[in-house]
Design a protein around this motif. Structure first.
Motif, PDB file in Angstrom:
ATOM      1  N   LEU A  15       0.877  -1.082  -0.183  1.00 51.36           N
ATOM      2  CA  LEU A  15      -0.047   0.002  -0.142  1.00 51.36           C
ATOM      3  C   LEU A  15       0.841   1.361  -0.117  1.00 51.36           C
ATOM      4  N   LEU A  16       1.958   1.279   0.716  1.00 54.72           N
ATOM      5  CA  LEU A  16       2.911   2.347   0.757  1.00 54.72           C
ATOM      6  C   LEU A  16       3.642   2.776  -0.446  1.00 54.72           C
ATOM      7  N   LYS A  17       4.069   1.768  -1.027  1.00 50.28           N
ATOM      8  CA  LYS A  17       4.721   1.673  -2.415  1.00 50.28           C
ATOM      9  C   LYS A  17       3.706   2.197  -3.554  1.00 50.28           C
ATOM     10  N   SER A  18       2.610   1.511  -3.462  1.00 46.41           N
ATOM     11  CA  SER A  18       1.688   2.018  -4.642  1.00 46.41           C
ATOM     12  C   SER A  18       1.215   3.225  -4.443  1.00 46.41           C
ATOM     13  N   LEU A  19       0.829   3.775  -3.135  1.00 43.88           N
ATOM     14  CA  LEU A  19       0.431   5.056  -2.767  1.00 43.88           C
ATOM     15  C   LEU A  19       1.314   6.174  -3.220  1.00 43.88           C
ATOM     16  N   ARG A  20       2.653   6.003  -2.730  1.00 46.41           N
ATOM     17  CA  ARG A  20       3.534   6.774  -3.411  1.00 46.41           C
ATOM     18  C   ARG A  20       3.589   7.136  -4.914  1.00 46.41           C
ATOM     19  N   LYS A  21       3.565   6.012  -5.685  1.00 44.48           N
ATOM     20  CA  LYS A  21       3.472   5.944  -7.200  1.00 44.48           C
ATOM     21  C   LYS A  21       2.394   6.654  -7.756  1.00 44.48           C
ATOM     22  N   PHE A  22       1.138   6.001  -7.386  1.00 44.39           N
ATOM     23  CA  PHE A  22      -0.267   6.532  -8.058  1.00 44.39           C
ATOM     24  C   PHE A  22      -0.994   7.856  -7.388  1.00 44.39           C
TER      25      PHE A  22
END
Length: 457
Positions: A15-22
């Motif tokens: 969730l943290l990694k995807s949130l930063r990207k999208f």
């Protein structure tokens, strides 16, 4: 280690990694970062306190909270497929723990079925995660491609507008520059013509100064012998009156000898004047048989006396080495004369400057200026013959850095105001027009040698 901590860590990290990207969101990023560190701390605590069964329920609750937040918050829509993948495992985990808590006997009776269900749930979860990742990567690639195309289209549109403006501005500038260049070319041609004429007049002025000095010598002889003859004739008249016939005859012989000398120096002055007129008049462009040795010797002395007329302190040794077998060759004497005069002027100038430099260095007077000219007839391959004229001086030489430029128009090593930079350029053109060649050899601080080659025709 139980599977729940690993699953919780994976979900929070995803969730943290995807949130930063999208969908960057500082608040959620902070919460997820704290949760991530919290899961690590809780896993370490569980490792050392494994007998505490309540920790297992904490993991289950944490997983439920994560699933709830994914379902509730639109910001996590990208993770719903992952949520559906792990949800069967979480439900099965809760069911298994509750059954074990309520009736351990029943739990152990159906444990094999529960383990099988766990295996299916984990397999489902792994397969769903792999599939989701592939779909997400494909969507990300497509999204990046779409964004890149949109940015490219925007960039192209913006550049197109900029280019249209630049083209219009540049077109206007080019039209203006074209008009300015046409005007500059006209002015340049006029200036070039003036400079070429100025160069010719400058060489004519130097030549005239030399000629004036040359004419002065025979005129002095004519004047001196005329005065002597006047005195001798007066003496002869007296001798005739007194009756000394032998003495009168002796005086008459002296007068005749003096008249011969007067005639010789008169013809010498006449040839000098004719040479000046020949040089000063416009070249006819017609070749004529010319004694190249006499031409070189004449212009060497005229150049020297021209410099002497401007600087009385200057002296130089003139050396000649002429091939007497050459005879006359077909050249345009006025043009080749200008070439020789220019080379001699440059040679005397170089030696004069070097002499001045040496005198300034603690009165060093050991340097002796020398300018030499030589001619030689050479036979090339076959029957072709050429005349080689060498003009050498022991001046400072030409720096190697500018040696390739010496024949370029307007290039000069002389200080501003002392040269137009056209002398060698015009000399080069004249020699080439005669079908010959001109080259230069130089050694810094030792001297310079110009070599002219002319065909015998």
């Amino acid at each position: 280690m139980p599977f729940e901590p690993i699953l919780a860590f994976f979900l929070i990290r995803y969730l943290l990694k995807s949130l930063r990207k999208f969908s960057p969101d500082p608040e959620w990023e902070r919460i997820l970062t704290i949760s991530l560190y919290g899961t690590v701390a809780l896993a370490i605590f569980q490792f050392f306190m494994h007998d505490l069964g309540i920790i297992k329920w904490i993991w289950v609750i944490l997983l439920l909270v994560i699933v709830y937040q994914i379902e509730k918050n639109p910001i996590f829509d990208f993770a719903k497929k992952i949520m559906y993948a792990v949800l069967p495992f979480i439900v099965l985990e809760i069911f298994s723990d509750l059954l074990k808590l309520v009736s351990s006997t029943t739990y152990y009776e159906v444990k094999n079925y529960i383990d099988f269900a766990f295996a299916v749930a984990i397999t489902w979860m792994i397969a769903s995660v792999i599939k989701s990742n592939k779909q997400q990567k494909a969507l990300e690639v497509e999204r990046n491609k779409t964004l890149a195309e949109e940015q490219k289209s925007k960039f192209i549109a913006a550049k197109k507008d900029e280019l249209e403006v630049l083209v219009n501005e540049r077109t206007s500038e080019l039209v203006k520059q074209k008009e300015e260049l046409e005007h500059a070319i006209i002015e340049l041609k006029e200036t070039q013509a003036q400079l070429i004429q100025s160069e010719k007049m400058a060489s004519l002025g130097e030549l005239t100064a030399g000629i004036a000095h040359e004419i002065q010598n025979p005129l002095n002889f004519v004047n001196n012998f005329s005065e002597i003859n006047t005195e001798l004739l007066a003496e002869m008249k007296n001798e005739l009156l007194t009756g000394s016939k032998e003495e009168a005859i002796a005086i008459a012989n002296d007068v005749i000898e003096n008249e011969t000398k007067i005639n010789h120096h008169g013809k010498r002055a006449d040839s000098i004047v004719k040479g000046m007129l020949q040089h000063s008049r416009k070249s006819s462009g017609q070749k004529e048989p010319t004694d190249i040795n006499a031409l070189a010797d004449e212009y060497l002395r005229l150049s020297y006396h021209g410099l002497r007329a401007k600087d009385k302190s200057f002296n130089a040794t003139m050396e000649t080495d002429f091939d007497e077998t050459i005879g006359k060759i077909n050249i345009i004497p006025q043009d080749i004369g200008r070439v020789l005069l220019n080379l001699f002027n440059n040679a005397f100038y170089a030696t004069n400057e070097k002499e001045k430099e040496n005198k300034m260095q603690a009165g060093n007077i050991s340097y002796k200026p020398i300018v030499s000219v030589s001619t030689q007839q050479l036979k090339l391959a076959g029957e072709a013959k050429v005349i080689e004229i060498k003009v050498w001086d022991n001046g400072d030489g030409i720096p190697q850095a500018v040696l390739d430029k010496v024949f370029q128009p307007f290039f000069t090593t002389k200080p501003t105001g002392e040269g137009t930079g056209l002398g060698l350029s015009l000399s080069y053109d004249i020699v080439k027009a005669h079908g010959g060649d001109i080259k230069v050899e130089t050694s810094e601080n030792e001297g310079t040698r110009f070599i002219i080659t002319l065909p015998v025709s």
